[in-house]
Design a protein around this motif. Structure first.
Motif, mmCIF file in Angstrom:
data_model
loop_
_atom_site.group_PDB
_atom_site.id
_atom_site.type_symbol
_atom_site.label_atom_id
_atom_site.label_comp_id
_atom_site.label_asym_id
_atom_site.label_seq_id
_atom_site.Cartn_x
_atom_site.Cartn_y
_atom_site.Cartn_z
ATOM 1 N N ALA A 61 1.312 -0.764 0.632
ATOM 2 C CA ALA A 61 -0.226 0.092 0.011
ATOM 3 C C ALA A 61 1.512 1.383 0.053
ATOM 4 C CB ALA A 61 -1.033 -0.212 1.073
ATOM 5 N N GLN A 62 1.730 1.167 0.495
ATOM 6 C CA GLN A 62 2.936 2.693 0.406
ATOM 7 C C GLN A 62 3.761 2.981 -0.694
ATOM 8 O OE1 GLN A 62 3.709 -0.615 1.714
ATOM 9 N NE2 GLN A 62 5.719 -1.025 1.813
ATOM 10 N N PHE A 63 3.210 1.658 -1.499
ATOM 11 C CA PHE A 63 3.478 2.213 -3.032
ATOM 12 C C PHE A 63 2.672 2.417 -4.231
ATOM 13 C CE2 PHE A 63 6.421 -1.390 -1.779
ATOM 14 C CZ PHE A 63 8.011 -0.884 -1.303
ATOM 15 N N GLU A 64 1.722 3.001 -3.359
ATOM 16 C CA GLU A 64 0.138 3.768 -4.739
ATOM 17 C C GLU A 64 0.928 4.125 -5.475
ATOM 18 O OE1 GLU A 64 -3.514 5.828 -4.030
ATOM 19 O OE2 GLU A 64 -3.277 4.222 -2.794
ATOM 20 N N SER A 65 1.582 5.443 -5.062
ATOM 21 C CA SER A 65 1.873 6.700 -6.402
ATOM 22 C C SER A 65 3.485 6.426 -7.385
ATOM 23 C CB SER A 65 1.886 7.194 -5.512
ATOM 24 O OG SER A 65 0.831 8.213 -4.738
ATOM 25 N N ARG A 66 4.001 4.895 -5.998
ATOM 26 C CA ARG A 66 5.260 4.802 -7.007
ATOM 27 C C ARG A 66 4.739 4.685 -8.568
ATOM 28 N NH1 ARG A 66 9.282 2.593 -4.023
ATOM 29 N NH2 ARG A 66 9.850 1.792 -5.991
ATOM 30 N N LEU A 67 5.938 4.674 -9.349
ATOM 31 C CA LEU A 67 6.199 4.387 -10.983
ATOM 32 C C LEU A 67 6.235 2.562 -10.943
ATOM 33 C CD1 LEU A 67 7.286 7.501 -13.022
ATOM 34 C CD2 LEU A 67 4.406 6.743 -12.321
ATOM 35 N N VAL A 68 5.929 2.085 -11.295
ATOM 36 C CA VAL A 68 6.042 0.706 -11.913
ATOM 37 C C VAL A 68 7.438 0.145 -11.708
ATOM 38 C CG1 VAL A 68 5.480 -1.428 -12.651
ATOM 39 C CG2 VAL A 68 3.572 -0.061 -12.145
ATOM 40 N N PRO A 69 8.468 1.446 -13.020
ATOM 41 C CA PRO A 69 9.917 1.207 -13.447
ATOM 42 C C PRO A 69 10.679 1.200 -12.592
ATOM 43 C CG PRO A 69 8.584 2.037 -15.226
ATOM 44 C CD PRO A 69 7.343 2.199 -13.829
ATOM 45 N N THR A 70 10.037 2.138 -11.364
ATOM 46 C CA THR A 70 10.607 1.991 -9.918
ATOM 47 C C THR A 70 11.514 0.948 -9.195
ATOM 48 O OG1 THR A 70 9.428 3.595 -8.505
ATOM 49 C CG2 THR A 70 10.321 4.789 -10.717
ATOM 50 N N LEU A 71 10.051 -0.038 -9.076
ATOM 51 C CA LEU A 71 10.616 -1.155 -8.010
ATOM 52 C C LEU A 71 11.545 -2.167 -8.295
ATOM 53 C CD1 LEU A 71 6.227 -1.633 -8.164
ATOM 54 C CD2 LEU A 71 7.878 -0.210 -7.228
ATOM 55 N N SER A 72 11.073 -2.867 -6.890
ATOM 56 C CA SER A 72 12.714 -3.920 -7.037
ATOM 57 C C SER A 72 11.709 -4.643 -7.974
ATOM 58 C CB SER A 72 13.085 -4.035 -5.925
ATOM 59 O OG SER A 72 11.834 -4.428 -5.219
ATOM 60 N N GLY A 73 12.110 -6.068 -7.970
ATOM 61 C CA GLY A 73 11.725 -7.441 -8.605
ATOM 62 C C GLY A 73 10.617 -7.829 -7.306
ATOM 63 N N GLY A 74 11.083 -7.962 -6.352
ATOM 64 C CA GLY A 74 10.390 -8.111 -4.930
ATOM 65 C C GLY A 74 8.971 -7.062 -4.704
ATOM 66 N N GLU A 75 9.149 -6.131 -4.785
ATOM 67 C CA GLU A 75 7.670 -5.387 -4.904
ATOM 68 C C GLU A 75 7.003 -5.338 -6.207
ATOM 69 O OE1 GLU A 75 10.905 -1.259 -2.751
ATOM 70 O OE2 GLU A 75 10.989 -1.854 -4.679
ATOM 71 N N LEU A 76 8.251 -5.081 -7.230
ATOM 72 C CA LEU A 76 7.117 -5.954 -8.804
ATOM 73 C C LEU A 76 6.032 -7.205 -8.643
ATOM 74 C CD1 LEU A 76 5.745 -4.904 -11.395
ATOM 75 C CD2 LEU A 76 7.684 -6.159 -12.624
ATOM 76 N N ALA A 77 6.350 -8.087 -8.020
ATOM 77 C CA ALA A 77 5.618 -9.193 -7.985
ATOM 78 C C ALA A 77 4.534 -9.348 -6.823
ATOM 79 C CB ALA A 77 6.816 -10.440 -7.734
ATOM 80 N N ARG A 78 5.056 -8.390 -5.956
ATOM 81 C CA ARG A 78 4.171 -8.472 -5.311
ATOM 82 C C ARG A 78 2.453 -7.186 -5.403
ATOM 83 N NH1 ARG A 78 5.626 -5.820 0.419
ATOM 84 N NH2 ARG A 78 7.571 -5.629 -0.865
ATOM 85 N N VAL A 79 3.022 -6.305 -6.372
ATOM 86 C CA VAL A 79 1.930 -5.785 -6.839
ATOM 87 C C VAL A 79 1.513 -6.808 -7.933
ATOM 88 C CG1 VAL A 79 1.810 -3.771 -8.535
ATOM 89 C CG2 VAL A 79 3.328 -3.059 -6.403
ATOM 90 N N MET A 80 2.079 -7.235 -8.652
ATOM 91 C CA MET A 80 1.112 -7.798 -9.528
ATOM 92 C C MET A 80 0.139 -8.714 -8.831
ATOM 93 S SD MET A 80 1.937 -7.280 -12.798
ATOM 94 C CE MET A 80 1.747 -5.618 -12.012
#
Length: 259
Positions: free
Chosen positions: A126-145
């Motif tokens: 939830a803390q990444f709501e406003s982040r742009l997806v290309p700035t995420l780490s691999g683990g963060e992106l997996a949880r967003v997916m």
């Protein structure tokens, strides 16, 4: 129930899946395990309807999968592939809202935003709501997916299904347990059927109701952790020696693999 009944698939002359039967039951977590090239991801794609089998049948709650509309599948079955990429600079919230499209949602509808934010909270991002997806780490992106998949199946009246391909591979141990605990709890509380491809035998032992071993496109063993996670079956499937070591807590033994 989402089920494969004796399905086989050959692509470019290679037999990837051989007469495999597997069931994704609402209320249960099924773990598919096996060495690289065993046919695990191909089986998931068959269950998702991304490819059709050469022989055998895929059924969705008793109906042939091909008779279920694309919209109905998308509302009740969400897939997190092994590799996810977002080509555009969407925010995390916008990315999760994509999961609401099968329900007729859009970025302005209050209900869809609420569902998307709830999914982000459950996935721990939830803390990444406003982040742009290309700035995420691999683990963060997996949880967003994962959050997008949770938002996609939210609000259905019938059983829903989650198909997850090596979701935990990019996650640290704390997030691995968080995600698998969430999936297990969802299965038991919300009648969601979960199929997850895993490589960690101890994670499967802790969280899966059923474990299916695959090798060379075929099922080599299936059953509960106690039935499947034996030194003999692990050796036959993975070509490694394994020993079961008693856990200090008295819970399920720890599986130690010798290379």
């Amino acid at each position: 129930m989402l089920a494969a009944d004796h399905v086989s698939l050959k692509i470019d002359g290679a037999r990837l899946v051989r007469k495999v039967s597997v069931q994704v039951q609402p209320g249960q977590v099924t773990a598919i395990m096996g060495p690289n090239g065993a046919g695990k991801s191909t089986l998931l794609r068959l269950l998702a309807g991304d490819v059709m089998p050469d022989t055998g049948n895929i059924t969705f709650d008793g109906q042939p999968l091909e008779n279920v509309s694309i919209i109905e599948r998308a509302r009740r079955r969400a897939v997190v592939p092994q590799r996810s990429s977002i080509a555009f600079g969407f925010s995390v919230l916008e990315t999760v809202l994509i999961g609401r499209y099968p329900h007729g949602g859009d970025h302005a509808r209050t209900t869809d935003i609420r569902i998307a934010r709830h999914a982000l909270t459950r996935a721990g991002v939830a803390q990444f709501e406003s982040r742009l997806v290309p700035t995420l780490s691999g683990g963060e992106l997996a949880r967003v997916m994962l959050a997008r998949a949770l938002a996609q199946i939210d609000g259905n009246s019938g059983a829903a299904y989650l198909l997850l391909d090596e979701l935990t591979a990019a996650l640290d141990p704390a997030h691995q347990h968080h995600v698998l605990r969430l999936l297990r709890d969802m299965a038991r509380e919300n009648e969601v059927g979960v199929l997850v491809i895993l490589h960690d035998l101890n994670l499967a032992a802790r969280y899966a109701d059923e474990i299916v071993f695959m090798r060379d496109g075929s099922v080599t063993a299936r059953g509960s952790a106690d039935e499947v996670l034996t030194p003999a079956l692990i050796a036959a499937t993975f070509d490694v020696e394994a020993v079961l070591v008693p856990h200090l807590s008295g819970s399920r033994p720890v599986i130690v693999v010798n290379g």
